[in-house]
Design a protein around this motif. Sequence first.
Motif, PDB file in Angstrom:
ATOM      1  N   ARG A 143       0.828  -1.211   0.000  1.00  0.00           N
ATOM      2  CA  ARG A 143       0.000   0.000   0.000  1.00  0.00           C
ATOM      3  C   ARG A 143       0.857   1.255   0.000  1.00  0.00           C
ATOM      4  NH1 ARG A 143      -2.969  -2.761   4.167  1.00  0.00           N
ATOM      5  NH2 ARG A 143      -4.897  -3.672   3.337  1.00  0.00           N
ATOM      6  N   ALA A 144       1.980   1.206   0.706  1.00  0.00           N
ATOM      7  CA  ALA A 144       2.832   2.393   0.830  1.00  0.00           C
ATOM      8  C   ALA A 144       3.570   2.724  -0.449  1.00  0.00           C
ATOM      9  CB  ALA A 144       3.833   2.186   1.971  1.00  0.00           C
ATOM     10  N   VAL A 145       3.759   1.721  -1.318  1.00  0.00           N
ATOM     11  CA  VAL A 145       4.581   1.966  -2.515  1.00  0.00           C
ATOM     12  C   VAL A 145       3.763   1.959  -3.805  1.00  0.00           C
ATOM     13  CG1 VAL A 145       6.715   1.102  -1.486  1.00  0.00           C
ATOM     14  CG2 VAL A 145       5.197  -0.489  -2.671  1.00  0.00           C
ATOM     15  N   ILE A 146       2.447   1.991  -3.705  1.00  0.00           N
ATOM     16  CA  ILE A 146       1.625   2.018  -4.919  1.00  0.00           C
ATOM     17  C   ILE A 146       1.979   3.204  -5.824  1.00  0.00           C
ATOM     18  CG2 ILE A 146      -0.719   2.445  -5.754  1.00  0.00           C
ATOM     19  CD1 ILE A 146      -0.177  -0.459  -5.097  1.00  0.00           C
ATOM     20  N   PRO A 147       2.136   4.439  -5.298  1.00  0.00           N
ATOM     21  CA  PRO A 147       2.462   5.556  -6.203  1.00  0.00           C
ATOM     22  C   PRO A 147       3.772   5.361  -6.981  1.00  0.00           C
ATOM     23  CG  PRO A 147       1.631   6.388  -4.122  1.00  0.00           C
ATOM     24  CD  PRO A 147       1.837   4.922  -3.929  1.00  0.00           C
ATOM     25  N   PRO A 148       4.902   5.040  -6.321  1.00  0.00           N
ATOM     26  CA  PRO A 148       6.119   4.858  -7.109  1.00  0.00           C
ATOM     27  C   PRO A 148       6.078   3.636  -8.025  1.00  0.00           C
ATOM     28  CG  PRO A 148       6.538   4.357  -4.797  1.00  0.00           C
ATOM     29  CD  PRO A 148       5.200   4.987  -4.869  1.00  0.00           C
ATOM     30  N   ILE A 149       5.412   2.572  -7.619  1.00  0.00           N
ATOM     31  CA  ILE A 149       5.280   1.416  -8.506  1.00  0.00           C
ATOM     32  C   ILE A 149       4.420   1.784  -9.713  1.00  0.00           C
ATOM     33  CG2 ILE A 149       4.184  -0.858  -8.721  1.00  0.00           C
ATOM     34  CD1 ILE A 149       5.282  -1.595  -6.033  1.00  0.00           C
ATOM     35  N   GLY A 150       3.389   2.580  -9.486  1.00  0.00           N
ATOM     36  CA  GLY A 150       2.582   3.072 -10.605  1.00  0.00           C
ATOM     37  C   GLY A 150       3.414   3.882 -11.584  1.00  0.00           C
ATOM     38  N   ASN A 151       4.318   4.694 -11.058  1.00  0.00           N
ATOM     39  CA  ASN A 151       5.208   5.463 -11.936  1.00  0.00           C
ATOM     40  C   ASN A 151       6.123   4.539 -12.728  1.00  0.00           C
ATOM     41  OD1 ASN A 151       4.113   7.849 -10.964  1.00  0.00           O
ATOM     42  ND2 ASN A 151       5.685   8.113  -9.393  1.00  0.00           N
ATOM     43  N   ASN A 152       6.581   3.460 -12.089  1.00  0.00           N
ATOM     44  CA  ASN A 152       7.410   2.488 -12.805  1.00  0.00           C
ATOM     45  C   ASN A 152       6.637   1.828 -13.939  1.00  0.00           C
ATOM     46  OD1 ASN A 152       9.734   2.894 -11.342  1.00  0.00           O
ATOM     47  ND2 ASN A 152       9.520   1.084 -10.048  1.00  0.00           N
ATOM     48  N   MET A 153       5.366   1.582 -13.714  1.00  0.00           N
ATOM     49  CA  MET A 153       4.557   0.936 -14.753  1.00  0.00           C
ATOM     50  C   MET A 153       4.307   1.883 -15.927  1.00  0.00           C
ATOM     51  SD  MET A 153       1.926  -1.367 -12.463  1.00  0.00           S
ATOM     52  CE  MET A 153       2.564  -2.747 -11.487  1.00  0.00           C
ATOM     53  N   ILE A 154       4.204   3.171 -15.644  1.00  0.00           N
ATOM     54  CA  ILE A 154       4.086   4.143 -16.732  1.00  0.00           C
ATOM     55  C   ILE A 154       5.399   4.211 -17.511  1.00  0.00           C
ATOM     56  CG2 ILE A 154       3.846   6.609 -17.228  1.00  0.00           C
ATOM     57  CD1 ILE A 154       1.796   6.701 -14.908  1.00  0.00           C
ATOM     58  N   ALA A 193       2.715   8.961 -31.162  1.00  0.00           N
ATOM     59  CA  ALA A 193       2.948   9.693 -29.914  1.00  0.00           C
ATOM     60  C   ALA A 193       1.620  10.032 -29.236  1.00  0.00           C
ATOM     61  CB  ALA A 193       3.743  10.971 -30.202  1.00  0.00           C
ATOM     62  N   ALA A 194       0.625  10.432 -30.035  1.00  0.00           N
ATOM     63  CA  ALA A 194      -0.687  10.761 -29.473  1.00  0.00           C
ATOM     64  C   ALA A 194      -1.342   9.530 -28.854  1.00  0.00           C
ATOM     65  CB  ALA A 194      -1.584  11.344 -30.565  1.00  0.00           C
ATOM     66  N   LEU A 195      -1.181   8.369 -29.492  1.00  0.00           N
ATOM     67  CA  LEU A 195      -1.761   7.136 -28.952  1.00  0.00           C
ATOM     68  C   LEU A 195      -1.052   6.713 -27.665  1.00  0.00           C
ATOM     69  CD1 LEU A 195      -2.311   5.188 -32.293  1.00  0.00           C
ATOM     70  CD2 LEU A 195      -4.080   6.116 -30.790  1.00  0.00           C
ATOM     71  N   TYR A 196       0.281   6.830 -27.641  1.00  0.00           N
ATOM     72  CA  TYR A 196       1.017   6.532 -26.400  1.00  0.00           C
ATOM     73  C   TYR A 196       0.541   7.453 -25.274  1.00  0.00           C
ATOM     74  CZ  TYR A 196       4.606   3.279 -28.088  1.00  0.00           C
ATOM     75  OH  TYR A 196       5.274   2.178 -28.557  1.00  0.00           O
ATOM     76  N   TYR A 197       0.355   8.725 -25.595  1.00  0.00           N
ATOM     77  CA  TYR A 197      -0.060   9.681 -24.570  1.00  0.00           C
ATOM     78  C   TYR A 197      -1.455   9.338 -24.044  1.00  0.00           C
ATOM     79  CZ  TYR A 197      -0.763  14.137 -22.206  1.00  0.00           C
ATOM     80  OH  TYR A 197      -0.992  15.110 -21.269  1.00  0.00           O
ATOM     81  N   THR A 198      -2.333   8.901 -24.944  1.00  0.00           N
ATOM     82  CA  THR A 198      -3.685   8.519 -24.530  1.00  0.00           C
ATOM     83  C   THR A 198      -3.652   7.314 -23.587  1.00  0.00           C
ATOM     84  OG1 THR A 198      -4.592   9.336 -26.627  1.00  0.00           O
ATOM     85  CG2 THR A 198      -5.948   7.806 -25.360  1.00  0.00           C
ATOM     86  N   ILE A 199      -2.841   6.314 -23.934  1.00  0.00           N
ATOM     87  CA  ILE A 199      -2.699   5.141 -23.059  1.00  0.00           C
ATOM     88  C   ILE A 199      -2.115   5.560 -21.715  1.00  0.00           C
ATOM     89  CG2 ILE A 199      -1.583   2.896 -22.782  1.00  0.00           C
ATOM     90  CD1 ILE A 199      -1.517   2.734 -25.875  1.00  0.00           C
ATOM     91  N   ASN A 200      -1.143   6.462 -21.769  1.00  0.00           N
ATOM     92  CA  ASN A 200      -0.511   6.980 -20.554  1.00  0.00           C
ATOM     93  C   ASN A 200      -1.544   7.647 -19.649  1.00  0.00           C
ATOM     94  OD1 ASN A 200       1.340   7.861 -18.687  1.00  0.00           O
ATOM     95  ND2 ASN A 200       2.466   9.176 -20.049  1.00  0.00           N
ATOM     96  N   LEU A 201      -2.410   8.460 -20.230  1.00  0.00           N
ATOM     97  CA  LEU A 201      -3.454   9.122 -19.450  1.00  0.00           C
ATOM     98  C   LEU A 201      -4.380   8.098 -18.798  1.00  0.00           C
ATOM     99  CD1 LEU A 201      -4.473  12.128 -21.762  1.00  0.00           C
ATOM    100  CD2 LEU A 201      -3.170  12.213 -19.623  1.00  0.00           C
ATOM    101  N   MET A 203      -3.598   5.037 -17.886  1.00  0.00           N
ATOM    102  CA  MET A 203      -2.888   4.409 -16.775  1.00  0.00           C
ATOM    103  C   MET A 203      -2.815   5.334 -15.570  1.00  0.00           C
ATOM    104  SD  MET A 203       0.220   2.353 -18.669  1.00  0.00           S
ATOM    105  CE  MET A 203       0.782   1.660 -17.104  1.00  0.00           C
ATOM    106  N   GLU A 204      -2.605   6.620 -15.800  1.00  0.00           N
ATOM    107  CA  GLU A 204      -2.568   7.575 -14.698  1.00  0.00           C
ATOM    108  C   GLU A 204      -3.921   7.662 -14.007  1.00  0.00           C
ATOM    109  OE1 GLU A 204      -1.234  11.241 -16.335  1.00  0.00           O
ATOM    110  OE2 GLU A 204       0.875  10.622 -16.443  1.00  0.00           O
ATOM    111  N   TRP A 205      -5.005   7.592 -14.786  1.00  0.00           N
ATOM    112  CA  TRP A 205      -6.349   7.639 -14.211  1.00  0.00           C
ATOM    113  C   TRP A 205      -6.583   6.424 -13.314  1.00  0.00           C
ATOM    114  CZ3 TRP A 205     -10.664   4.400 -14.798  1.00  0.00           C
ATOM    115  CH2 TRP A 205     -11.868   4.910 -14.279  1.00  0.00           C
ATOM    116  N   VAL A 206      -6.193   5.244 -13.798  1.00  0.00           N
ATOM    117  CA  VAL A 206      -6.347   4.020 -13.001  1.00  0.00           C
ATOM    118  C   VAL A 206      -5.504   4.112 -11.736  1.00  0.00           C
ATOM    119  CG1 VAL A 206      -5.887   1.542 -12.944  1.00  0.00           C
ATOM    120  CG2 VAL A 206      -6.917   2.570 -14.978  1.00  0.00           C
TER     121      VAL A 206
END
Length: 218
Positions: A143-154, A193-201, A203-206
């Motif tokens: 639970r404590a490392v969800i934010p940095p692990i999420g950044n790693n997944m991005i 690049a636009a498609l990568y950015y959309t997927i990135n958004l 993942m950030e939302w999730v």
Amino acid sequence: MGLDFSILPKYMDVLLLGSLWTIGITLAASLLSFVGGIVFAVIALYAPWLVRQPFRLIEWMFMGTPLLLQLFLIYFGLVQIGIDLPAFVAGIIGLGLHFAVYNSELIQTAILAVDKGQMEAARTLGLGRGQALRKVVIPQAVRAVIPPIGNNMIALLKDSALVSVIGVSELTLSAQRMIGKTYRPFEFYLLAAALYYTINLGMEWVQRRIERRISSSR
């Protein structure tokens, strides 16, 4: 030769299929990196010395060498010892193990930060060491490392473009193939690049949803 974006809709299905491959690779490798990170962290902290040392060697290899080289080693190198992996599988394993090592470092720090009284209380209640880790310590650490692990997944999403070099028809390779047909690099790379950015958004939302749910459950 000027820009001509009108050519893009004709090939949009190819780019969208490449995007689906990218999403599939990212999700599978992210899952492997998450589970692998937990396993590697437990090995690094609690395994016997004879088990920890080979793990340290593997950790050094994945942290000290380029990801591209690791993909080549897994896809092309393992064939020499009789392990012939499909490119898609090799890409998932390469990306997953590479980021599992970095996730392991985060999880190790989080495990060590959990109050030692938690382990002692769990053992007092009759749980074995493994059960206490699995049911009490590791969930708190994760639970404590969800934010940095999420950044790693991005970051993993962005690095997934490297699997194009071993022949996986993900988004980058799909764009390159369309460029080879149309000789329109700017238009197709911009669309990719636009498609990568959309997927990135997405993942950030999730990731934000998961973080809010974890915060509300504390």
